[in-house]
Design a protein around this motif. Structure first.
Motif, PDB file in Angstrom:
ATOM      1  N   LEU A   1      49.426  45.147  42.335  1.00  0.00           N
ATOM      2  CA  LEU A   1      48.196  44.378  42.134  1.00  0.00           C
ATOM      3  C   LEU A   1      47.458  44.193  43.456  1.00  0.00           C
ATOM      4  O   LEU A   1      46.226  44.225  43.499  1.00  0.00           O
TER       5      LEU A   1
ATOM      6  N   GLY B   1      46.285  47.684  44.911  1.00  0.00           N
ATOM      7  CA  GLY B   1      45.181  48.177  44.086  1.00  0.00           C
ATOM      8  C   GLY B   1      43.923  47.332  44.223  1.00  0.00           C
ATOM      9  O   GLY B   1      42.923  47.629  43.581  1.00  0.00           O
ATOM     10  N   ASN B   2      43.991  46.275  45.047  1.00  0.00           N
ATOM     11  CA  ASN B   2      42.849  45.370  45.241  1.00  0.00           C
ATOM     12  C   ASN B   2      42.265  44.927  43.900  1.00  0.00           C
ATOM     13  O   ASN B   2      41.051  44.939  43.690  1.00  0.00           O
TER      14      ASN B   2
ATOM     15  N   HIS C   1      40.781  42.682  41.374  1.00  0.00           N
ATOM     16  CA  HIS C   1      40.067  41.407  41.377  1.00  0.00           C
ATOM     17  C   HIS C   1      38.921  41.431  40.384  1.00  0.00           C
ATOM     18  O   HIS C   1      38.586  42.486  39.833  1.00  0.00           O
ATOM     19  N   ALA C   2      38.354  40.251  40.185  1.00  0.00           N
ATOM     20  CA  ALA C   2      37.275  40.102  39.212  1.00  0.00           C
ATOM     21  C   ALA C   2      36.145  41.082  39.516  1.00  0.00           C
ATOM     22  O   ALA C   2      35.797  41.282  40.677  1.00  0.00           O
TER      23      ALA C   2
ATOM     24  N   ARG D   1      44.502  39.156  36.658  1.00  0.00           N
ATOM     25  CA  ARG D   1      43.866  39.157  37.980  1.00  0.00           C
ATOM     26  C   ARG D   1      42.356  39.378  37.897  1.00  0.00           C
ATOM     27  O   ARG D   1      41.629  39.083  38.841  1.00  0.00           O
ATOM     28  N   MET D   2      41.899  39.956  36.803  1.00  0.00           N
ATOM     29  CA  MET D   2      40.470  40.210  36.675  1.00  0.00           C
ATOM     30  C   MET D   2      39.764  39.075  35.942  1.00  0.00           C
ATOM     31  O   MET D   2      38.539  38.975  35.972  1.00  0.00           O
ATOM     32  N   GLY D   3      40.553  38.224  35.319  1.00  0.00           N
ATOM     33  CA  GLY D   3      40.010  37.002  34.732  1.00  0.00           C
ATOM     34  C   GLY D   3      38.871  37.203  33.741  1.00  0.00           C
ATOM     35  O   GLY D   3      38.034  36.318  33.580  1.00  0.00           O
TER      36      GLY D   3
ATOM     37  N   TYR E   1      36.447  39.313  34.038  1.00  0.00           N
ATOM     38  CA  TYR E   1      35.267  39.901  34.694  1.00  0.00           C
ATOM     39  C   TYR E   1      35.532  41.375  34.961  1.00  0.00           C
ATOM     40  O   TYR E   1      36.580  41.734  35.476  1.00  0.00           O
TER      41      TYR E   1
END
Lengths: 482, 402
Positions: free
Chosen positions: A181, A184-185, A187-188, A209-211, A213
């Motif tokens: 995670l 692979g950076n 994020h949202a 992790r992307m929440g 978005y």
């Protein structure tokens, strides 16, 4: 938001039961018997309590929120200094098996049983303070049945899967997943490509992790994506709005430009269902075989069984209104099927369009397949200057993958790695690493994409030969013709 | 970091050695990172105005106010910074550290990738030039408007790749003000603290901001980081970096002593992270910073004695699920290895040893495995000769309902 800490347990929720360091994912349903750690109970009473509440299992399988009890410190603070006079004659415990069973059958609290065991142990007083501690801890674990109900998270589910069903997630240890995670950076706002055969655990971790978005395109083998673990996360419905799936078997045609949704099997959805169901069943059988010693057969390894998964997935995949129609006549069903199929086709077109843009923000691969062909094809869909991470249970395929990627070009900063995880016991004057540690949690190959130059293939051979040299040297060598 | 060279207009390699050696006393626990820093020698030269006075090290990593020959007050360093920026007034367009962009823009922080593990960050500015061992990169023509991930040819004909910044690349390249946390530890911290978009996190100390950037990335766009640093200049530097990286709206830097004054917030955090010498003194503050309904905590300490005191304090404050672990990274070099076949006195014509080759189908390039010379080749992942054996113990715990 789905309300993190402080949310209350509701009927239909996906929750995780926790006893010491053992986890089990369940769906909260009324009047439904749950078996966990050799105990059975109902979750009815837990509904309405805040996540994180600890319950005691009482007779009849009801749950009572645990009262904070002052530790009944063993009044007699007597303790020995060493074990020179302690003899293992098997007679130190005055209570017999039958006595203990009788106590249990009477419904006496675990805490009291432990107290009785201590009182009836002739050697307890001679044990060192540390040994007494250890004895109490061991007995408590056995007789004091407390379970905590917690909200699912990647931390909990990945720990649970690694401990309970490592085979289903290709032995991907939780710290390795954590590395993926980060490397692979994730994020949202990302547009991620995920190819996994880890029961949907990696997908769930990425989704968390992307929440909600950004977007995710899940590449799947066979008839449909497996998302058993994903459904354990209990994501809110909007999280699934931008979750797409695309069949792996269509990747080549998409890359060569011959892809069309019309060429798909007549009823892809049906195929998917059949395949998934059979998958689920065979997995079920496998694990129950493996776990027969551990747990009684009736207990499914994961409380959410395949058919139920199907339900939750369907709910996620389509509008709830359709669900109501299900109970109606056959004609309706046929129409519904057509609508479903049409929707599925539409989603497939969307996924294909997203991939065709070839501007994904990253690629995550964690599957049972050989990583090389997956990488060589799927990297085509990733934008330059984006990270990618491949997991493999074994090192050798990643060594090969590394070599092939270097030949292909378009990637830099390739790194083959593994993490070691060591747990510690930390107690006053008794701190040391835990006696056992995991032998392995798999390997990762990570890197960053760069703009792939045309005509790279010509030089691929010479590059392959020079591969062993540090890249700075190679830079210099290749500088000359530039 | 953005510091004019003391004295000479052009900094020599020796100068760097000198500057960093003054710091070794500070980071004595980890001498290795100090060593790594020495190898970085990128110099940023400003095109406009007098070249001689505008030389600055991009990564004067070991800058250390207490011991450096001419300590800068925060206001001074800020002034220098402003002066540095003044020729090209730029405006941040993208939030580069929390959102990917396709093209390189004025004001971006980009990563110049020279080769194997060799890279450095560069602040993209119209009119600026960056010196590399392959020659000069002119920002206006070579960088701005180009796609991230492009190959950029330098003046001497060599080339580099320009990469989009990520917290991980930043961690590998940031100017050290303190010892930092690396991505291996950061990744397990992030997962075990259950961080995700929307999480509210407290951190202390800010240090060099290595973990901070990763935390901000993970909690964006709706979460927030409250970070506490008792060292005034470090706090100021961190603020400056967050501003430059377009993430200032996601972070609050407070300059105070977390052990005495806490995090400056109460009952709002989902997670707390401590990387301070005496974390046990901050556990109470951590508890009050966490939400009433609970949350997660992590403490990073290099020594087991620190861990023990921290665990006792956690227990005292009613934390549960206390768990200490250590994570280590093992990197493998992919190498082609050839092993010689021993001569056991068999006749040269004897072909029985071809068995070696058939058992080694992975090597198509040299199918016969150089049998004439009596070697067998294979590919292997070889561990590095020396690896990091210890960074710190990570102790996690849960604040549960009362």
């Amino acid at each position: 938001m789905e309300g993190g800490a402080g949310a209350r347990i509701r009927e239909g929720d996906c929750a995780v039961l926790k006893r010491d360091e053992v986890f089990k994912a369940v769906s909260v349903l009324r009047r439904r018997k749950i078996i966990f750690e050799k105990q059975w109970f109902y979750l009815d009473n837990a509904i309405g309590h805040i996540y994180g509440t600890t319950f005691e299992v009482t007779s009849g399988g009801t749950l009572q929120p645990k009262q904070e009890v002052e530790e009944t410190t063993t009044e007699t603070k007597e303790a020995g200094t060493d074990n020179r006079n302690i003899v293992d004659d098997g007679k130190s415990q005055k209570l017999t098996h039958d006595d203990i069973k009788a106590l249990k059958d009477k419904g006496i609290k675990g805490q009291e049983i432990v107290q009785q065991l201590i009182e009836n142990s002739t050697t307890f007083r001679d044990k060192t303070e540390f040994a007494q501690d250890k004895y109490i801890k061991k007995k408590k674990k056995k007789y004091e049945a407390v379970i905590t109900i917690v909200k699912p998270s990647t931390r909990i589910l990945s720990t649970m899967y690694y401990a309970r069903e490592p085979g289903k997630i290709n032995h991907l240890r939780y710290d390795t997943l954590a590395q993926m995670l980060t490397l692979g950076n994730i994020h949202a706002g990302n547009k991620m490509i995920v190819m996994e055969t880890c029961a949907g655990l990696v997908l769930g971790a990425v989704m968390e992790r992307m929440g909600g978005y950004g977007s995710i395109i899940q590449m799947y083998p066979g008839g449909g994506p497996v998302r058993a673990a994903t459904s354990c996360f209990g994501f809110p419905k909007p999280f699934f709005d931008n979750l797409h799936e695309f069949p792996l078997s269509k990747v080549q045609s998409l890359l060569s430009g011959t892809f069309s949704t019309e060429a798909l099997p007549a009823d892809p959805e049906e195929n998917a269902l059949v395949e998934e169901e059979s998958n689920g069943l065979s997995e079920e059988k496998q694990t129950s075989l493996q776990e027969t010693e551990e747990e009684p057969a009736p207990e499914a390894p994961m409380e959410i069984n395949p058919t139920e998964e199907q339900d939750t997935m369907d709910i996620n995949a389509e509008d709830v209104e359709f669900k109501e129609n299900k109970e109606k006549e056959n004609k309706e069903n046929v129409r519904e099927k057509q609508i479903k199929q049409w929707e599925r086709r539409k989603k497939l077109k969307e996924a294909a369009a997203l991939l065709r843009e070839k501007n994904a923000d990253g690629l995550i691969v964690a599957s049972k397949f050989h990583p090389t062909p997956l990488l060589l094809s799927l990297l085509e869909f990733v934008a330059p200057s984006r990270p990618f991470v491949v997991y493999c249970q074994y090192k050798e395929p990643l060594v090969e993958c590394y070599t092939r990627l270097r030949e292909r070009g378009g990637v830099i900063n390739l790194k083959l790695s593994e993490t070691w995880l060591r747990n510690y016991q930390v107690l006053p004057d008794r701190s040391h690493p835990k006696l056992t540690m995991s032998g392995g949690g798999g390997y990762l190959l990570s890197g960053i994409t760069v703009v792939l130059e045309k005509g790279k293939c010509d030089s691929s051979n010479s590059e392959a030969l020079k591969m062993e040299e540090p890249s700075s040297k190679r830079c210099k060598l290749q500088d000359l013709p530039c | 970091m953005w510091r004019p060279a003391p004295g000479s207009p052009v900094l020599q390699r020796e100068d760097l050695h000198l500057a960093s050696s003054t710091c070794e006393t500070v980071g004595s626990f980890y001498t290795k990172s100090t060593f790594i820093l020495l190898s970085k020698q990128s110099v940023l030269i400003h095109e406009s105005a007098d070249l001689s006075s505008r030389v600055a090290f991009l990564d004067m990593s070991c800058e250390c106010p207490e011991t450096s020959p001419e300590p800068l007050s925060p206001s001074q360093s800020f002034q220098h910074h402003d002066q540095w920026q003044s020729p090209a007034k730029y405006k941040l367009v993208t939030m580069s550290f929390v959102e990917y962009g396709d093209t390189i823009k004025d004001g971006d922080t980009a990563i110049v990738f020279l080769g194997h593990e060799s890279m450095f960050p560069v602040k993209v500015q119209h009119g600026s030039m960056t010196q590399t061992k392959y020659g000069v990169i002119r920002h206006s023509t070579d960088l701005i408007g180009k796609k991230y991930g492009s190959k950029v040819t330098c003046s001497k004909g060599g080339w580099v790749f320009i990469l989009h910044p990520t917290p991980e690349l930043w961690t590998m390249n940031l100017p050290h003000r303190t010892q930092i946390l690396y991505s291996t530890d950061i990744s397990i911290i992030t997962m075990m603290l259950e961080l995700k978009p929307g999480s509210i996190v407290c951190e202390s100390g800010t240090g060099s901001g290595s973990l901070s950037h990763a935390l901000i990335r993970t909690v964006a766009p709706t979460g927030h980081l409250y970070t506490v640093e008792f060292h005034q200049q470090r706090a100021e530097k961190a603020r400056e970096e967050f501003r430059e990286h377009g993430v200032e709206h996601l972070v609050t830097v407070t300059n105070q002593d977390v052990c005495k004054n806490g995090f400056g917030v109460s009952n709002i955090a989902d997670a707390v992270f401590l990387d301070i010498p005496s974390p046990w003194e901050a556990i109470g503050h951590a508890k009050s910073a966490l939400k009433a309904e609970g949350g997660r905590i992590c403490s990073f300490s290099p020594c087991i004695e620190q861990v023990q005191r921290t665990c006792l304090a956690m227990e005292e404050y009613g934390f549960t699920e206390i768990n200490t672990l250590e994570i280590l990274l093992r990197v493998y070099n992919v190498r082609t290895v050839s092993l010689q076949i021993p001569d056991l006195g068999k006749a040269a014509e004897d072909n029985s040893s071809t068995g070696f080759d058939s058992s080694n189908p992975s090597h198509q390039e040299s199918p016969c495995g150089n049998l004439q010379q009596g070697t067998v080749q294979f590919k292997s992942g070889v561990p590095l000769r020396e690896v990091v054996g210890h960074t710190g113990y990570l102790t996690f715990a849960t604040k549960s309902l009362v």
